[in-house]
Structure formats: C-alpha cells, structure tokens
Design a protein around this motif. Structure first.
Motif, PDB file in Angstrom:
ATOM      1  N   ILE A  47     -13.971  -6.098  -4.100  1.00  0.00           N
ATOM      2  CA  ILE A  47     -13.135  -5.054  -3.513  1.00  0.00           C
ATOM      3  C   ILE A  47     -13.045  -5.258  -2.005  1.00  0.00           C
ATOM      4  N   LYS A  48     -14.180  -5.576  -1.460  1.00  0.00           N
ATOM      5  CA  LYS A  48     -14.240  -5.776  -0.022  1.00  0.00           C
ATOM      6  C   LYS A  48     -13.301  -6.910   0.382  1.00  0.00           C
ATOM      7  N   GLU A  49     -13.279  -7.928  -0.481  1.00  0.00           N
ATOM      8  CA  GLU A  49     -12.487  -9.101  -0.116  1.00  0.00           C
ATOM      9  C   GLU A  49     -11.004  -8.931  -0.358  1.00  0.00           C
ATOM     10  N   SER A  50     -10.652  -8.092  -1.382  1.00  0.00           N
ATOM     11  CA  SER A  50      -9.232  -8.008  -1.702  1.00  0.00           C
ATOM     12  C   SER A  50      -8.500  -7.244  -0.614  1.00  0.00           C
ATOM     13  N   LEU A  51      -7.230  -7.600  -0.470  1.00  0.00           N
ATOM     14  CA  LEU A  51      -6.467  -7.053   0.651  1.00  0.00           C
ATOM     15  C   LEU A  51      -5.807  -5.727   0.281  1.00  0.00           C
ATOM     16  N   ALA A  52      -5.866  -4.814   1.212  1.00  0.00           N
ATOM     17  CA  ALA A  52      -5.146  -3.558   1.003  1.00  0.00           C
ATOM     18  C   ALA A  52      -3.725  -3.695   1.536  1.00  0.00           C
ATOM     19  N   ILE A  53      -3.627  -4.317   2.705  1.00  0.00           N
ATOM     20  CA  ILE A  53      -2.315  -4.441   3.341  1.00  0.00           C
ATOM     21  C   ILE A  53      -2.117  -5.897   3.744  1.00  0.00           C
ATOM     22  N   ASP A  54      -0.944  -6.412   3.409  1.00  0.00           N
ATOM     23  CA  ASP A  54      -0.618  -7.778   3.822  1.00  0.00           C
ATOM     24  C   ASP A  54       0.840  -7.810   4.281  1.00  0.00           C
ATOM     25  N   VAL A  55       1.014  -7.911   5.603  1.00  0.00           N
ATOM     26  CA  VAL A  55       2.362  -7.916   6.172  1.00  0.00           C
ATOM     27  C   VAL A  55       2.693  -9.359   6.549  1.00  0.00           C
ATOM     28  N   LYS A  56       3.781  -9.895   5.956  1.00  0.00           N
ATOM     29  CA  LYS A  56       4.121 -11.308   6.192  1.00  0.00           C
ATOM     30  C   LYS A  56       5.513 -11.434   6.762  1.00  0.00           C
ATOM     31  N   GLY A  57       5.574 -11.922   7.984  1.00  0.00           N
ATOM     32  CA  GLY A  57       6.871 -12.251   8.597  1.00  0.00           C
ATOM     33  C   GLY A  57       7.883 -11.127   8.544  1.00  0.00           C
ATOM     34  N   HIS A  77      11.968  -5.975  11.429  1.00  0.00           N
ATOM     35  CA  HIS A  77      12.735  -4.762  11.186  1.00  0.00           C
ATOM     36  C   HIS A  77      13.639  -4.479  12.364  1.00  0.00           C
ATOM     37  N   ARG A  78      14.915  -4.303  12.052  1.00  0.00           N
ATOM     38  CA  ARG A  78      15.893  -4.054  13.098  1.00  0.00           C
ATOM     39  C   ARG A  78      16.219  -2.576  13.064  1.00  0.00           C
ATOM     40  N   TYR A  79      16.180  -1.927  14.196  1.00  0.00           N
ATOM     41  CA  TYR A  79      16.544  -0.507  14.249  1.00  0.00           C
ATOM     42  C   TYR A  79      18.033  -0.390  13.976  1.00  0.00           C
ATOM     43  N   SER A  80      18.354   0.329  12.962  1.00  0.00           N
ATOM     44  CA  SER A  80      19.745   0.313  12.505  1.00  0.00           C
ATOM     45  C   SER A  80      20.675   1.071  13.435  1.00  0.00           C
ATOM     46  N   SER A  96       6.259   1.563  21.242  1.00  0.00           N
ATOM     47  CA  SER A  96       5.825   0.203  20.982  1.00  0.00           C
ATOM     48  C   SER A  96       5.997  -0.196  19.524  1.00  0.00           C
ATOM     49  N   GLY A  97       6.405   0.740  18.680  1.00  0.00           N
ATOM     50  CA  GLY A  97       6.674   0.387  17.282  1.00  0.00           C
ATOM     51  C   GLY A  97       5.596   0.844  16.316  1.00  0.00           C
ATOM     52  N   LYS A  98       4.671   1.701  16.786  1.00  0.00           N
ATOM     53  CA  LYS A  98       3.604   2.191  15.910  1.00  0.00           C
ATOM     54  C   LYS A  98       4.177   2.932  14.707  1.00  0.00           C
ATOM     55  N   THR A  99       5.062   3.870  15.025  1.00  0.00           N
ATOM     56  CA  THR A  99       5.592   4.711  13.956  1.00  0.00           C
ATOM     57  C   THR A  99       6.475   3.911  13.011  1.00  0.00           C
ATOM     58  N   THR A 100       7.202   2.951  13.566  1.00  0.00           N
ATOM     59  CA  THR A 100       8.030   2.091  12.721  1.00  0.00           C
ATOM     60  C   THR A 100       7.148   1.332  11.726  1.00  0.00           C
ATOM     61  N   LEU A 101       6.037   0.827  12.222  1.00  0.00           N
ATOM     62  CA  LEU A 101       5.121   0.104  11.342  1.00  0.00           C
ATOM     63  C   LEU A 101       4.612   1.021  10.225  1.00  0.00           C
ATOM     64  N   LEU A 102       4.259   2.254  10.598  1.00  0.00           N
ATOM     65  CA  LEU A 102       3.792   3.200   9.577  1.00  0.00           C
ATOM     66  C   LEU A 102       4.880   3.474   8.551  1.00  0.00           C
ATOM     67  N   ASN A 103       6.119   3.670   9.030  1.00  0.00           N
ATOM     68  CA  ASN A 103       7.236   3.917   8.115  1.00  0.00           C
ATOM     69  C   ASN A 103       7.447   2.746   7.170  1.00  0.00           C
ATOM     70  N   LEU A 104       7.264   1.548   7.698  1.00  0.00           N
ATOM     71  CA  LEU A 104       7.399   0.363   6.852  1.00  0.00           C
ATOM     72  C   LEU A 104       6.296   0.330   5.804  1.00  0.00           C
ATOM     73  N   LEU A 105       5.070   0.659   6.249  1.00  0.00           N
ATOM     74  CA  LEU A 105       3.929   0.634   5.318  1.00  0.00           C
ATOM     75  C   LEU A 105       4.080   1.708   4.238  1.00  0.00           C
ATOM     76  N   PRO A 126      11.913  -3.400   5.445  1.00  0.00           N
ATOM     77  CA  PRO A 126      12.080  -4.452   6.458  1.00  0.00           C
ATOM     78  C   PRO A 126      13.396  -5.196   6.261  1.00  0.00           C
ATOM     79  N   THR A 127      13.993  -5.615   7.372  1.00  0.00           N
ATOM     80  CA  THR A 127      15.226  -6.387   7.290  1.00  0.00           C
ATOM     81  C   THR A 127      14.929  -7.771   6.701  1.00  0.00           C
ATOM     82  N   GLN A 128      13.813  -8.325   7.143  1.00  0.00           N
ATOM     83  CA  GLN A 128      13.373  -9.611   6.597  1.00  0.00           C
ATOM     84  C   GLN A 128      11.874  -9.556   6.349  1.00  0.00           C
TER      85      GLN A 128
END
Lengths: 412, 238
Positions: free
Chosen positions: B8-18, B21-24, B53-62, B68-70
C-alpha cells in the motif's frame, strides 16, 4: 433523497416560495374552475329538458321563452290564453301537453301550476322520468309536490303545510295565508330546476288569487267557483311523430286567434350555447394567460435563486453529483411546488363549489358537481404540469451550466 | 501483514503525467503544465504557492471538475482524467473527499442531511450513516447533537470540522483540502490542523493540502512548492 433536498431548499426560501405559491394557486384555481364550470354548465343545462318537442309561449325571443319556462329564470313577458292551450291539446299531431303557470313563490322557491301530465311526461337528462322519493302527485286542490332541494333546505316532509306568496321574491307582503297547501309528494333529486320548484295544480294557482270573499265561498263549497285559469305561461308539447315538428311549429306561429310562439328546445339550447361559447372561450384564454404569467413568475423565482445557489451547486458537484442531478434538482423543486399548488387548488375549488352550489343553482340554474376529478380536468392538470416543466427548463439549464463551470473553490 | 502494508505504501495514489491545462476563458494561451508529479498512498503533502500560481487549478484537475487539455492523471492506479464525466463524478463521490476554504455545507440542510447526501452520492447505505457520522464528529471534538442542527447555524470552525466529517464519510483514499483555515482564527486553526492530521493518520488517507500560509507547513512531513512542479508554457497551439 433528492426530493427531500429539494423540499428543504424550497423551505429555506420560504418568502419568495410562498408568494409564488399564491400566484400559482390563484391562476391554477381560475383555470381549473373555468374548465370545470364549462364542462359542468353544459352538462347541467343539457340535462334540464328531454323528450319535449315544442314549447309554446307568448312571442318574445326563443331564449327568453326557454329560460323562463325551463330554467325558471326571469319573468314571462306575456301569457297565452287558456283556449289556446285547449286547442293545442286537441291538435292531431300532439300526443301530450304540459301546461305551465308561473308567478308565485314559497320562501324563494318558484311555484309552478301544472297538471298530472307533468309527472307522466316531463323528462330530463337522458329521457328520465320524474320519480317520487315520497308521497304521490297532487290530487286535491290544495296539495303540492315539492322538488328535492326544497324539501332538503326547508326540511319539509309529506303532510307539512306551506303558504304560498304572490310574486317571486323571498319575502312577499301578499301571502295567501288563507289557503295553505299540504305537501302530497316529494320528488327525487334530478340536478335540474325541478328540484327547486313547488308544483301545484292549475286550479290551485287560480284559487289563491281569488278575492277573500270568493275564497271563503270556495272553502265552504268547492264547486261554487270556476277555477279554470284564464291564461297560461307556457305549454310543453310532445308530438306523436317528429315528422310533424316543423309543420306544427309553423302552424302555431301563424295561429290567428292568439299571439303564440313555438320553439324547439334543442335548437334554443344550441343557440344558448353558442352565445355562451364566446364568453367561455374568452374566459379560457384569459385564464391560460394568467397561468402563463405566473409560470414565468415561478421561472423567475428559480432563476433569481441561482446566484445564491452557485455555492450550493459547487458543494453538490464536489460530493459527486453530476450536472444532470443538479438539473433534476431544480426541476424537482418546480414540480414539488406545482403539485402542491394543484392539490391546494383542487381543494379550494371543491370547497368553494360545495359551499356555493345552492346559490349557483337557485341564482343561475347551474348544477355543478363538486367532483373535480373528471378525465377532462385531469387532462388540464396534465397540461399544467407539462407547461410548468417547460418553463422550469430555463432555470434548470442555467443550473446545469453553472454545474459544468463551477470550480472547487467557490469564493462567494 | 508487513508486505501488504508495504505494498500500500508503495502504490501510487496520484500520478500526474505530462498534464497541460489551458484556461479556457482567457484570450491568451495561458495554462499550466506539469511534467510529472506522483504521490504515494497515505502520504500527506503540503502544497504551497502564491495566489494565481495554479494551486486551485491543480486541485480541480485532481478532483475531475476540470479536464486536462493534454496528458493524463491516474488516481489509485486507475485512469481518471480520461473517464467520461459521469464516471468521474462517481469516482469522486466514492474515492475523493474535498474540503474547501468556506461554504462547504448546504446551509439549509441539517448537518446530518449534509453528511447523508455525501453518502448518497457515494452509494453507501443510508442506515449506518448516522451512527458513523456521530462517531466521526466525536473524533473531531464536536458534540453529536449538532447533527440535527441546520448547517448554517454552526460557527465557521464547526462547519469546517463537519466538512471533514462529510469528506471522510465514504472512507475515501484521497482527501483534497483547499485553504481550509483561512476563515479561522489562530486557536481554531491550530485545533483544526491537529484534528485533520490525526484523523488522516488514523485512516491512512492520502492528503493533498493546498495553502499559501507557510505557517501551516509545520503540520506536514513533506511540502512542495507549486512552482517547482510546473514548467513554463512556451509554445501553445490548440
């Protein structure tokens, strides 16, 4: 769960919701009652007379004659001679005649002079004959048969004595107290003006209009005075063959010895309805417009609440509610309100109808049923529900859009 | 036992890859780009940065409110960002708890109703919710009597604690928290933070805590400056 959330949301905006509720209540009550009265009035009018082929009276208008002879509304302009009645009775095409002599009242109910043919031949609704709930037709001079409503309202029973007044007001100075009538029979309810009528013999009407000295003479010796009336308000005719209807109508209208007018009840009834139809349609259009305007009110109320709901929508989204759930929530709110309003409106109208049915019947000859749940009314209810869903779509779509755009951090 | 805990410790909870996100809504091509960011299960991370700085955007994405756009986001080792929005909503209801700055609750509903609503969307049986909720409120040092009160009648500090209870009612693996203490005074803030960390430890919930308040850093073992995750966006074609 969603319904209880929608309910709490409505309760939290009590003031604007209650105002919208009343605005909808008024408009839906108006629409439902217009529709109800429309259907019922037609039915109630059409059931009033049946199987009578021709009505003869003094020349006026056919509606006027129909109204006073059948609906006991208004006053006859003129009477016809008794001889004309006799002539009509002897006509080869005529199967039976019912004489009608109006002009007196008893505590607000019309008194009608007629003969035994009335009980034998008068028909209402779908060719139903009059039936007795108690007693028998009048056979003696001072006997009367009363309608079901008269018996119910004045709590009369067979054997009671009543006094008849001249004129048709509720209170009359010229009461014919010397000549009380004994009730010989009570008719079953028909839902027509018959229920509001007191029936006596033609001779009895004549007798109560005699001078006091002649009345005294009559009471001591019933055969000493000639009680055959001189004139008649109207005569209803039943024909042996309907083929003769128009021929006889023409003959009566051209009758030389007396001024007569013959009308066909069906034709007159249709004319009455055509007149009413315009008013009816106007009322319906107005009530539909009123409903539309209050539905816009509902839509406005929901739209206005959207601003304060942005935060609520954000919370719901975060909890995992999809935009369609939020769309549904707004619709459920509108529907809850509408259903409540419809239930309240039906209750209100039923109550009003129950309370005012006697007044409507005596004043306008309208016999309305208190039962609103006919198929036609349900159709109207369905239309109301559908239109309110359509008008609520606008705020619901607004909520949906909000739900799509809302981010997590709603900083209001 | 140990190996499964390790797993459990090793498995990932969050993995963000590349993720790009463009603000529409902006005319200019402004957006954020995250080359790679991972978080293991049970980790508690303090994510800080200046506003904008994009904190809230990151949370919204999560949370799946934004897509995400890409690029792609995996949560609990499942594809998340590419799911249909309905599936995302379902996933969020069951696996992600969210607490924000303020206005976490529907004010006209009772506290219990608020929590039940979360359970309803998470697909949990309604019957056990009340008992679970009052246990949780006790852990959060709230009197279970507040369950019957309308949420709007509670103090802000109480509301924030109820928000935690609500966010954790479906036992989510991930808890996203956005500036939860900014409306609280210092004493309430410290109490809130202690309770939050304790309850996350207890339930081994992965915690992503976003704030610009560096003072709160002391409650976490790990802290990440948001600008260190981001790569400047240079050329943008859409």
């Amino acid at each position: 769960m969603l319904v209880s959330v929608a309910w709490s949301s409505l309760r939290s905006r009590r003031k604007s919701v209650i105002l919208t509720f009343f605005s909808l209540l008024i408009s839906i009550s108006v629409l439902l009652s217009v529709e109800h009265i429309r259907q019922n009035a037609k039915e109630s009018f059409n059931r009033t007379i049946s199987a009578v082929d021709i009505i003869v009276g003094a020349p006026s208008g056919q509606l006027n004659l129909l109204l006073y002879s059948v609906f006991r509304m208004g006053n006859p302009t003129n009477n016809i001679a008794y001889e004309s009645f006799e002539t009509l009775s002897k006509n080869q095409h005529v199967a039976w005649t019912i004489p009608i002599l109006l002009g007196d009242s008893h505590r607000g109910s019309r008194v009608m002079g007629t003969n035994e043919n009335y009980f034998a031949h008068f028909k209402y609704a779908n060719k139903q004959a009059l039936e007795f709930a108690a007693g028998v037709p009048f056979s003696k001079l001072f006997q009367a048969v009363i309608g079901a409503d008269v018996a119910k309202q004045l709590k009369y029973q067979v054997g009671d004595e009543i006094v008849i007044a001249h004129g048709i007001g509720n209170v009359s100075f010229a009461k014919h107290d010397n000549t009380p009538f004994v009730i010989s029979g009570i008719l079953k309810a028909t839902g027509t003006p018959v229920d509001k009528t007191i029936h006596v013999s033609l001779n009895a009407i004549e007798a109560i209009h005699l001078s006091p000295s002649q009345q005294k003479k009559l009471l001591s010796d019933p055969t000493s005075v000639n009680l055959t009336p001189e004139s008649m308000t109207a005569v209803m005719l039943g024909l042996k063959s309907l083929m003769a209807t128009f021929k006889l109508q023409r003959e009566i209208n051209n009758y030389q010895k007396d001024q007569l007018m013959a009308i066909l009840p069906g034709v007159a009834m249709t004319e009455l309805w055509q007149m009413m139809a315009t008013v009816e349609n106007l009322l319906l259009v107005i009530s539909i417009l009123v409903l539309i305007s209050s539905l816009f009110g509902l839509s406005t109320m929901l739209l206005a609440s959207m601003q304060q709901r942005k935060n609520e929508i954000a919370v719901l989204r975060v909890l995992g509610a999809s935009p369609s759930v939020i769309f549904a929530l707004v619709l459920i709110e509108a529907l809850l309100l509408i259903v409540l309003v419809i239930v309240a409106a039906i209750g209100l109208i039923s109550l009003t109808l129950t309370l005012s049915s006697d007044w409507l019947a005596s004043e306008y000859g309208l016999f309305l049923s208190g039962n609103l749940l006919s198929i036609d009314s349900l159709k109207v209810v369905a239309v109301i529900v559908v239109t309110s869903i359509i008008t609520s779509l606008l705020p619901a779509i607004e909520a949906y859009k909000n739900a799509l755009n809302v981010g997590l951090s709603s900083r209001c | 036992m140990i190996s499964s805990a390790l797993k459990i410790k090793e498995s990932l909870a969050i993995d963000v890859k590349g993720v790009y996100h463009r603000y529409s809504k902006t005319k200019y091509a402004v957006g954020i780009f995250i080359p790679r960011w991972t978080l293991k299960r049970g980790e508690r991370v303090f994510l800080h940065g200046a506003s904008g700085s994009g904190k809230t955007t990151l949370l919204n994405l999560l949370a799946g409110v934004l897509s995400p756009t890409q690029g792609g986001i995996q949560l609990l080792e499942q594809e998340f960002s590419s799911l249909y929005s309905r599936r995302k909503d379902k996933f969020r209801a069951q696996h992600i708890g969210v607490v924000f700055q303020q206005f976490n609750l529907i004010s006209y509903l009772s506290v219990l109703k608020n929590i039940q609503l979360a359970a309803y969307f998470g697909g949990n049986a309604k019957s056990k919710v009340e008992q679970k909720a009052s246990e949780m409120l006790r852990k959060l040092k709230l009197d279970p009597d507040v369950l019957q009160r309308p949420a709007g009648s509670l103090s802000v500090g109480q509301q924030q604690r109820v928000a935690i209870a609500r966010a954790l009612i479906n036992a989510p693996e991930i808890l996203l928290v956005d500036e939860p203490t900014s409306a609280l005074d210092a004493a309430a803030r410290d109490a809130f933070m202690e309770i939050l960390i304790e309850i996350c430890q207890l339930t081994t919930t992965t915690l992503v805590f976003v704030s610009h308040d560096m003072y709160l850093r002391r409650f976490f073992d790990a802290s990440v400056e948001i600008s260190s995750l981001l790569k400047p966006v240079e050329t943008v074609e859409c």
